[in-house]
Design a protein around this motif. Structure first.
Motif, PDB file in Angstrom:
ATOM      1  N   CYS A  47       9.911 -10.506  -6.784  1.00 36.59           N
ATOM      2  CA  CYS A  47       8.577  -9.919  -7.013  1.00 36.59           C
ATOM      3  C   CYS A  47       8.619  -8.692  -7.914  1.00 36.59           C
ATOM      4  O   CYS A  47       7.804  -8.597  -8.839  1.00 36.59           O
ATOM      5  CB  CYS A  47       7.914  -9.584  -5.681  1.00 36.59           C
ATOM      6  SG  CYS A  47       7.466 -11.027  -4.734  1.00 36.59           S
ATOM      7  N   PRO A  48       9.538  -7.731  -7.685  1.00 39.13           N
ATOM      8  CA  PRO A  48       9.573  -6.591  -8.615  1.00 39.13           C
ATOM      9  C   PRO A  48       9.891  -7.009 -10.048  1.00 39.13           C
ATOM     10  O   PRO A  48       9.338  -6.438 -10.991  1.00 39.13           O
ATOM     11  CB  PRO A  48      10.673  -5.692  -8.050  1.00 39.13           C
ATOM     12  CG  PRO A  48      10.767  -6.051  -6.626  1.00 39.13           C
ATOM     13  CD  PRO A  48      10.427  -7.510  -6.547  1.00 39.13           C
ATOM     14  N   MET A 100       6.829 -13.822  -0.888  1.00 39.82           N
ATOM     15  CA  MET A 100       6.204 -13.363  -2.130  1.00 39.82           C
ATOM     16  C   MET A 100       4.821 -12.766  -1.877  1.00 39.82           C
ATOM     17  O   MET A 100       4.325 -11.995  -2.688  1.00 39.82           O
ATOM     18  CB  MET A 100       6.088 -14.506  -3.130  1.00 39.82           C
ATOM     19  CG  MET A 100       7.372 -14.810  -3.848  1.00 39.82           C
ATOM     20  SD  MET A 100       7.162 -16.019  -5.148  1.00 39.82           S
ATOM     21  CE  MET A 100       6.099 -15.168  -6.287  1.00 39.82           C
ATOM     22  N   THR A 101       4.200 -13.108  -0.763  1.00 37.74           N
ATOM     23  CA  THR A 101       2.921 -12.512  -0.396  1.00 37.74           C
ATOM     24  C   THR A 101       3.126 -11.248   0.418  1.00 37.74           C
ATOM     25  O   THR A 101       2.507 -10.222   0.168  1.00 37.74           O
ATOM     26  CB  THR A 101       2.085 -13.506   0.429  1.00 37.74           C
ATOM     27  OG1 THR A 101       1.938 -14.712  -0.298  1.00 37.74           O
ATOM     28  CG2 THR A 101       0.717 -12.949   0.748  1.00 37.74           C
ATOM     29  N   PHE A 102       4.007 -11.324   1.394  1.00 41.74           N
ATOM     30  CA  PHE A 102       4.134 -10.249   2.372  1.00 41.74           C
ATOM     31  C   PHE A 102       4.905  -9.036   1.852  1.00 41.74           C
ATOM     32  O   PHE A 102       4.524  -7.893   2.139  1.00 41.74           O
ATOM     33  CB  PHE A 102       4.799 -10.781   3.643  1.00 41.74           C
ATOM     34  CG  PHE A 102       4.914  -9.756   4.726  1.00 41.74           C
ATOM     35  CD1 PHE A 102       3.783  -9.335   5.399  1.00 41.74           C
ATOM     36  CD2 PHE A 102       6.129  -9.209   5.054  1.00 41.74           C
ATOM     37  CE1 PHE A 102       3.873  -8.380   6.385  1.00 41.74           C
ATOM     38  CE2 PHE A 102       6.234  -8.253   6.043  1.00 41.74           C
ATOM     39  CZ  PHE A 102       5.104  -7.838   6.718  1.00 41.74           C
ATOM     40  N   LEU A 103       5.958  -9.239   1.100  1.00 43.85           N
ATOM     41  CA  LEU A 103       6.768  -8.102   0.660  1.00 43.85           C
ATOM     42  C   LEU A 103       6.033  -7.183  -0.321  1.00 43.85           C
ATOM     43  O   LEU A 103       6.131  -5.957  -0.188  1.00 43.85           O
ATOM     44  CB  LEU A 103       8.099  -8.595   0.096  1.00 43.85           C
ATOM     45  CG  LEU A 103       9.025  -9.241   1.138  1.00 43.85           C
ATOM     46  CD1 LEU A 103      10.276  -9.767   0.494  1.00 43.85           C
ATOM     47  CD2 LEU A 103       9.337  -8.291   2.266  1.00 43.85           C
ATOM     48  N   PRO A 104       5.260  -7.685  -1.310  1.00 43.25           N
ATOM     49  CA  PRO A 104       4.447  -6.761  -2.099  1.00 43.25           C
ATOM     50  C   PRO A 104       3.378  -6.046  -1.264  1.00 43.25           C
ATOM     51  O   PRO A 104       3.076  -4.879  -1.498  1.00 43.25           O
ATOM     52  CB  PRO A 104       3.800  -7.644  -3.162  1.00 43.25           C
ATOM     53  CG  PRO A 104       4.712  -8.794  -3.291  1.00 43.25           C
ATOM     54  CD  PRO A 104       5.251  -9.022  -1.911  1.00 43.25           C
ATOM     55  N   LEU A 105       2.856  -6.740  -0.259  1.00 45.99           N
ATOM     56  CA  LEU A 105       1.885  -6.120   0.632  1.00 45.99           C
ATOM     57  C   LEU A 105       2.532  -4.989   1.426  1.00 45.99           C
ATOM     58  O   LEU A 105       1.945  -3.905   1.582  1.00 45.99           O
ATOM     59  CB  LEU A 105       1.324  -7.183   1.572  1.00 45.99           C
ATOM     60  CG  LEU A 105       0.203  -6.801   2.499  1.00 45.99           C
ATOM     61  CD1 LEU A 105      -1.025  -6.406   1.706  1.00 45.99           C
ATOM     62  CD2 LEU A 105      -0.110  -7.955   3.415  1.00 45.99           C
ATOM     63  N   ALA A 114       5.184  -3.285   0.439  1.00 42.95           N
ATOM     64  CA  ALA A 114       5.468  -2.220  -0.524  1.00 42.95           C
ATOM     65  C   ALA A 114       4.212  -1.399  -0.816  1.00 42.95           C
ATOM     66  O   ALA A 114       4.284  -0.165  -0.916  1.00 42.95           O
ATOM     67  CB  ALA A 114       6.026  -2.818  -1.812  1.00 42.95           C
ATOM     68  N   MET A 115       3.059  -2.058  -0.940  1.00 45.35           N
ATOM     69  CA  MET A 115       1.806  -1.320  -1.150  1.00 45.35           C
ATOM     70  C   MET A 115       1.487  -0.443   0.050  1.00 45.35           C
ATOM     71  O   MET A 115       1.058   0.706  -0.105  1.00 45.35           O
ATOM     72  CB  MET A 115       0.643  -2.290  -1.401  1.00 45.35           C
ATOM     73  CG  MET A 115       0.614  -2.876  -2.776  1.00 45.35           C
ATOM     74  SD  MET A 115      -0.912  -3.771  -3.114  1.00 45.35           S
ATOM     75  CE  MET A 115      -0.800  -5.138  -1.989  1.00 45.35           C
ATOM     76  N   LEU A 116       1.701  -0.960   1.252  1.00 45.41           N
ATOM     77  CA  LEU A 116       1.443  -0.184   2.463  1.00 45.41           C
ATOM     78  C   LEU A 116       2.338   1.050   2.527  1.00 45.41           C
ATOM     79  O   LEU A 116       1.867   2.149   2.818  1.00 45.41           O
ATOM     80  CB  LEU A 116       1.643  -1.049   3.700  1.00 45.41           C
ATOM     81  CG  LEU A 116       1.499  -0.331   5.041  1.00 45.41           C
ATOM     82  CD1 LEU A 116       0.074   0.126   5.252  1.00 45.41           C
ATOM     83  CD2 LEU A 116       1.967  -1.216   6.160  1.00 45.41           C
ATOM     84  N   LEU A 117       3.613   0.882   2.226  1.00 47.16           N
ATOM     85  CA  LEU A 117       4.532   2.019   2.241  1.00 47.16           C
ATOM     86  C   LEU A 117       4.163   3.043   1.174  1.00 47.16           C
ATOM     87  O   LEU A 117       4.220   4.253   1.417  1.00 47.16           O
ATOM     88  CB  LEU A 117       5.967   1.538   2.062  1.00 47.16           C
ATOM     89  CG  LEU A 117       6.537   0.734   3.235  1.00 47.16           C
ATOM     90  CD1 LEU A 117       7.912   0.207   2.899  1.00 47.16           C
ATOM     91  CD2 LEU A 117       6.557   1.548   4.499  1.00 47.16           C
ATOM     92  N   TRP A 118       3.777   2.589  -0.024  1.00 41.67           N
ATOM     93  CA  TRP A 118       3.358   3.520  -1.068  1.00 41.67           C
ATOM     94  C   TRP A 118       2.082   4.256  -0.662  1.00 41.67           C
ATOM     95  O   TRP A 118       1.944   5.456  -0.913  1.00 41.67           O
ATOM     96  CB  TRP A 118       3.162   2.808  -2.401  1.00 41.67           C
ATOM     97  CG  TRP A 118       2.661   3.748  -3.439  1.00 41.67           C
ATOM     98  CD1 TRP A 118       1.380   3.846  -3.899  1.00 41.67           C
ATOM     99  CD2 TRP A 118       3.404   4.754  -4.109  1.00 41.67           C
ATOM    100  NE1 TRP A 118       1.298   4.841  -4.832  1.00 41.67           N
ATOM    101  CE2 TRP A 118       2.523   5.429  -4.982  1.00 41.67           C
ATOM    102  CE3 TRP A 118       4.738   5.150  -4.072  1.00 41.67           C
ATOM    103  CZ2 TRP A 118       2.921   6.461  -5.787  1.00 41.67           C
ATOM    104  CZ3 TRP A 118       5.135   6.186  -4.892  1.00 41.67           C
ATOM    105  CH2 TRP A 118       4.242   6.834  -5.733  1.00 41.67           C
ATOM    106  N   ASN A 119       1.151   3.552  -0.024  1.00 38.29           N
ATOM    107  CA  ASN A 119      -0.086   4.196   0.416  1.00 38.29           C
ATOM    108  C   ASN A 119       0.191   5.250   1.484  1.00 38.29           C
ATOM    109  O   ASN A 119      -0.391   6.335   1.450  1.00 38.29           O
ATOM    110  CB  ASN A 119      -1.072   3.158   0.941  1.00 38.29           C
ATOM    111  CG  ASN A 119      -1.635   2.292  -0.153  1.00 38.29           C
ATOM    112  OD1 ASN A 119      -1.645   2.680  -1.312  1.00 38.29           O
ATOM    113  ND2 ASN A 119      -2.083   1.108   0.206  1.00 38.29           N
ATOM    114  N   LEU A 120       1.064   4.931   2.418  1.00 40.11           N
ATOM    115  CA  LEU A 120       1.419   5.915   3.445  1.00 40.11           C
ATOM    116  C   LEU A 120       2.133   7.109   2.826  1.00 40.11           C
ATOM    117  O   LEU A 120       1.889   8.258   3.201  1.00 40.11           O
ATOM    118  CB  LEU A 120       2.275   5.271   4.524  1.00 40.11           C
ATOM    119  CG  LEU A 120       1.552   4.254   5.412  1.00 40.11           C
ATOM    120  CD1 LEU A 120       2.528   3.595   6.359  1.00 40.11           C
ATOM    121  CD2 LEU A 120       0.420   4.914   6.173  1.00 40.11           C
TER     122      LEU A 120
END
Length: 161
Positions: A2-3, A135-140, A142-148
């Motif tokens: 994904c990255p 491929m769906t869950f890992l970007p999700l 990563a977005m959650l961790l970046w938001n936190l």
């Protein structure tokens, strides 16, 4: 994977995000991009309805066949993941600098493609669905961790304002 896909698309696709100076403009942009992420879900609903109509079940509310159950499960899981995706994307759009807003449509495309890959692999067999789900869950995630990180580390003074 994904990255690498996101980075390659970010570098090589010839488009830029429009100038979005306000938070409301960024949220509208995110909402417009998220509308494209609903395409696999709507397609799944259509196929689920058609497979239910073409099913050879004598009782319409009885036990579902495997081909009907696959599509129904895909649609319900996709709706749950889309809700998580959309809220994370809306928060992400408020923290990203202007030059990184190109990630919003790229992450939307990755979500839609990964849900379609999950659907195809789930129809093949349950053991093959891990690739599409990751491929769906890992970007999700990563977005959650970046938001936190953005909420608690970068701008803790604006957390409740």
């Amino acid at each position: 994977l994904c990255p690498c896909l996101i980075y390659g698309a970010y570098i090589f696709l010839p488009f830029d995000a429009p100038l979005l100076p306000t938070v409301s403009a960024r949220l509208v942009y995110t909402l417009r991009c998220a509308a494209f992420a609903t395409f696999p879900i709507v397609l799944g609903m259509i196929v689920s309805g058609i497979s239910r109509l073409c099913s050879s079940a004598l009782e319409p509310f009885g036990e579902l066949h495997r081909e009907v159950e696959i599509h129904r499960t895909y649609v319900s899981q996709s709706i749950h993941l889309f809700i998580l995706y959309f809220f994370n994307m809306a928060v992400l759009a408020t923290y990203l600098p202007q030059e990184l807003l190109k990630l919003i449509p790229l992450l939307t495309g990755l979500f839609a493609i990964s849900r379609l890959i999950f659907w195809m692999s789930y129809a093949i067999g349950r053991s093959f669905r891990a690739f599409g789900f990751s491929m769906t869950f890992l970007p999700l995630l990563a977005m959650l961790l970046w938001n936190l990180y953005g909420m608690f580390i970068l701008e803790p003074e604006n957390l409740l304002s």
